[in-house]
Design an enzyme around this catalytic site. Structure first.
Site, PDB file in Angstrom:
ATOM      1  N   GLU A  87       0.853  -1.190   0.000  1.00 58.22           N
ATOM      2  CA  GLU A  87       0.000   0.000   0.000  1.00 58.22           C
ATOM      3  C   GLU A  87       0.884   1.233   0.000  1.00 58.22           C
ATOM      4  O   GLU A  87       1.889   1.280   0.698  1.00 58.22           O
ATOM      5  CB  GLU A  87      -0.890  -0.007   1.243  1.00 58.22           C
ATOM      6  CG  GLU A  87      -1.794   1.186   1.362  1.00 58.22           C
ATOM      7  CD  GLU A  87      -2.711   1.094   2.576  1.00 58.22           C
ATOM      8  OE1 GLU A  87      -3.087   2.160   3.079  1.00 58.22           O
ATOM      9  OE2 GLU A  87      -3.051  -0.022   3.020  1.00 58.22           O
ATOM     10  N   GLU A  92      -3.003  10.595   4.658  1.00 62.67           N
ATOM     11  CA  GLU A  92      -3.929  10.001   5.612  1.00 62.67           C
ATOM     12  C   GLU A  92      -3.991  10.923   6.815  1.00 62.67           C
ATOM     13  O   GLU A  92      -2.986  11.491   7.218  1.00 62.67           O
ATOM     14  CB  GLU A  92      -3.388   8.619   6.026  1.00 62.67           C
ATOM     15  CG  GLU A  92      -4.415   7.678   6.472  1.00 62.67           C
ATOM     16  CD  GLU A  92      -3.860   6.259   6.625  1.00 62.67           C
ATOM     17  OE1 GLU A  92      -4.685   5.370   6.762  1.00 62.67           O
ATOM     18  OE2 GLU A  92      -2.645   6.047   6.624  1.00 62.67           O
TER      19      GLU A  92
END
Length: 176
Positions: A87, A92
């Site tokens: 990933e 985020e």
């Protein structure tokens, strides 16, 4: 994830050149079984991305319980599963009491639970001197080349002994 993803214009809407992705409480709201809906973008079956500069301009949400994110998963996720597929987190921001003036990103792969012997993780962080990422639009970017993933200056050689073949495959883009 506690929300249900929908294609409803209540959750995802393109208006005057802006894409709005909203999390909403179910109405009526049941505090004994809280329900939330949200929109998201998932490029699976539409486009795969590999190498190059990716920039996304976004104004983030604020408030405890929100978790705005922009990430890429290996296009073979359905075959090998997460987190084995790897990933790349472009941005985020977890609001579990965290500050809204901090965003993070990472490249990681391996298995769970996380441990240094079974899960590789290399992260970076951006902190605003004042204000919140919800106050204005900001540009989030990732540069991905055959030899590195930046802005965290991760070189593919840093993955020595790990499953480096995942970084030579295309990725799917997600945002929520």
């Amino acid at each position: 994830e506690l929300q249900t993803y929908t294609n409803s214009v209540e959750n995802i809407l393109l208006n005057n050149g802006y894409l709005y992705i909203r999390a909403k409480k179910d109405n009526p709201f049941d505090p004994n079984q809280p329900g939330y809906t949200s929109g998201r973008i998932n490029t699976a079956g539409k486009v795969e991305i590999q190498y190059g500069l990716r920039e996304i301009r976004a104004k983030l949400s604020s408030g405890v319980g929100t978790w705005p994110a922009i990430w890429m998963l290996n296009s073979e996720i359905n075959a090998v599963g997460w987190p084995y597929c790897g990933e790349i987190d472009i941005m985020e921001q977890g609001h579990t009491g965290a500050s809204s003036n901090v965003t993070t990103g990472a490249a990681h792969l391996g298995n769970c639970p996380y441990s240094s012997s079974s899960h590789f993780y290399n992260s970076f962080q951006h902190t605003l001197n004042s204000g919140s990422f919800a106050d204005n639009f900001h540009t989030y970017e990732i540069r991905w080349d055959v030899d590195y993933i930046a802005p965290n200056s991760l070189t593919i050689s840093d993955l020595d002994g790990k499953n480096t073949t995942i970084w030579s495959r295309s990725c799917l883009l997600y945002t929520s």
